[in-house]
Design a protein around this motif. Structure first.
Motif, PDB file in Angstrom:
ATOM      1  N   SER A   1      -5.659  12.428  65.806  1.00 15.86           N
ATOM      2  CA  SER A   1      -4.906  11.908  64.683  1.00 15.86           C
ATOM      3  C   SER A   1      -3.831  12.951  64.381  1.00 15.86           C
ATOM      4  O   SER A   1      -3.586  13.820  65.208  1.00 15.86           O
ATOM      5  CB  SER A   1      -5.823  11.635  63.483  1.00 15.86           C
ATOM      6  N   ASP A   2      -3.163  12.855  63.236  1.00 14.36           N
ATOM      7  CA  ASP A   2      -2.010  13.726  62.993  1.00 14.36           C
ATOM      8  C   ASP A   2      -2.311  15.214  63.153  1.00 14.36           C
ATOM      9  O   ASP A   2      -1.495  15.955  63.681  1.00 14.36           O
ATOM     10  CB  ASP A   2      -1.452  13.484  61.592  1.00 14.36           C
TER      11      ASP A   2
ATOM     12  N   SER B   1     -10.019  11.593  65.304  1.00 14.78           N
ATOM     13  CA  SER B   1     -10.241  10.155  65.259  1.00 14.78           C
ATOM     14  C   SER B   1      -8.933   9.440  65.450  1.00 14.78           C
ATOM     15  O   SER B   1      -7.879   9.944  65.095  1.00 14.78           O
ATOM     16  CB  SER B   1     -10.850   9.741  63.918  1.00 14.78           C
ATOM     17  N   GLY B   2      -8.974   8.228  66.028  1.00  9.40           N
ATOM     18  CA  GLY B   2      -7.791   7.406  66.194  1.00  9.40           C
ATOM     19  C   GLY B   2      -6.789   8.044  67.112  1.00  9.40           C
ATOM     20  O   GLY B   2      -7.083   8.909  67.907  1.00  9.40           O
ATOM     21  N   GLY B   3      -5.507   7.618  66.988  1.00 12.83           N
ATOM     22  CA  GLY B   3      -4.421   8.275  67.696  1.00 12.83           C
ATOM     23  C   GLY B   3      -4.427   8.002  69.174  1.00 12.83           C
ATOM     24  O   GLY B   3      -4.933   7.010  69.657  1.00 12.83           O
TER      25      GLY B   3
ATOM     26  N   GLY C   1      -3.591  13.103  63.169  1.00 15.13           N
ATOM     27  CA  GLY C   1      -4.092  12.878  61.797  1.00 15.13           C
ATOM     28  C   GLY C   1      -4.488  14.078  60.995  1.00 15.13           C
ATOM     29  O   GLY C   1      -4.197  15.162  61.297  1.00 15.13           O
TER      30      GLY C   1
END
Length: 273
Positions: free
Chosen positions: A190-191, A10-12, A4
């Protein structure tokens, strides 16, 4: 899977993985924390523990990782122990591996090698320390890290780890500061960001007859928040805490000469998934 664009991971993906090693590329020696001594609070600053965000003065040691009994092979189930097969780095900056892949394996490789560099004895030299920070810290945070570490590596701190107040090694002694990553795992991403935990073992102390700061071993886990910038992974912030620590064995402690000789003769590794 994507990575991200936020500063905080965060996430991913949340895959886990241990590191593998290849032959040394002239990387700086790794370093570590002292275990049980009156100067413990100061020593936690040494090496990888000095990766502090501007708002945090010092971090605790430790963390977690887990062993896997899986053997190398294909498929997600082998991720904890299997090598990725990808080239780990494309280049090096001042002896520090750089140029990592923009994926989970690249983030883990970066975190492991950055732990080695930041735990090295070279961190006690102002010029070399600044060069290390320039190579591995995200540009917007370099000035903060330099200012924090210039204060940390002061005369009193040097004295507490057994060095002369100017950071030089006393005559007749060999200063040891090394970190050895045992394994890594990605916990968030994240990316453009990734949070990576690095489980480490470390050495710190003075090897020499009558040393009052003998070389000791410690275990800790570092958590690094990385971001993708300028075509590579760079450190944004760091924290550290104790363990996991194995039960001590019955090994005979080596003599001061044996320890000094080992440090001089055995080089470090480049770590990669």
């Amino acid at each position: 899977m994507s990575l991200g664009d936020e500063h905080e991971a965060s996430g991913g993906y949340g895959g886990t993985g241990h590191t593998r090693t290849r032959l040394p590329d002239g990387d700086p020696y790794g370093g570590a924390r002292r275990g049980r001594s009156s100067s413990r609070s100061l020593v936690t600053v040494v090496g990888v523990v000095v990766l502090l965000i501007a708002a945090i003065a010092f971090a605790n040691r430790g963390g977690d990782d887990s062993e896997s009994t899986d053997t190398a092979g294909s498929g997600p189930e082998a991720a904890p122990t299997a090598a990725s097969g990808e080239r780990p780095v494309e280049s090096g900056t001042g002896g520090i591996p750089t140029g990592y892949a923009r994926n989970e394996q690249g983030a883990q490789s970066a975190a492991a090698n950055y732990a080695v560099a930041l735990g090295s004895a070279e961190m006690f030299d102002k010029a070399r320390r600044d060069a290390i920070l320039q190579a591995i810290i995200t540009p917007s945070r370099v000035a903060d890290f330099e200012a924090t570490l210039d204060k940390a590596y002061g005369p009193e701190f040097n004295k507490n780890v057994g060095l002369n107040t100017n950071g030089s090694t006393p005559k007749g002694y060999t200063f040891v500061s090394r970190t050895t990553p045992i394994g890594t795992k990605v916990t968030e991403a994240s990316d453009n960001t990734a949070t990576v935990e690095v489980w480490c073992s470390g050495l710190l102390g003075l090897a020499g007859e009558n040393s009052t700061n003998p070389v000791t071993n410690s275990w800790f886990t570092i958590t690094m928040n990385l971001e993708w910038t300028g075509g590579d992974w760079k450190i944004v912030s760091h924290s550290q805490k104790d363990g996991p620590s194995p039960v001590p064995g019955d090994d005979r402690a080596s003599s001061a000469d044996e320890m000094a000789k080992a440090v001089e003769e055995y080089g470090g590794f480049t770590y990669a998934r």
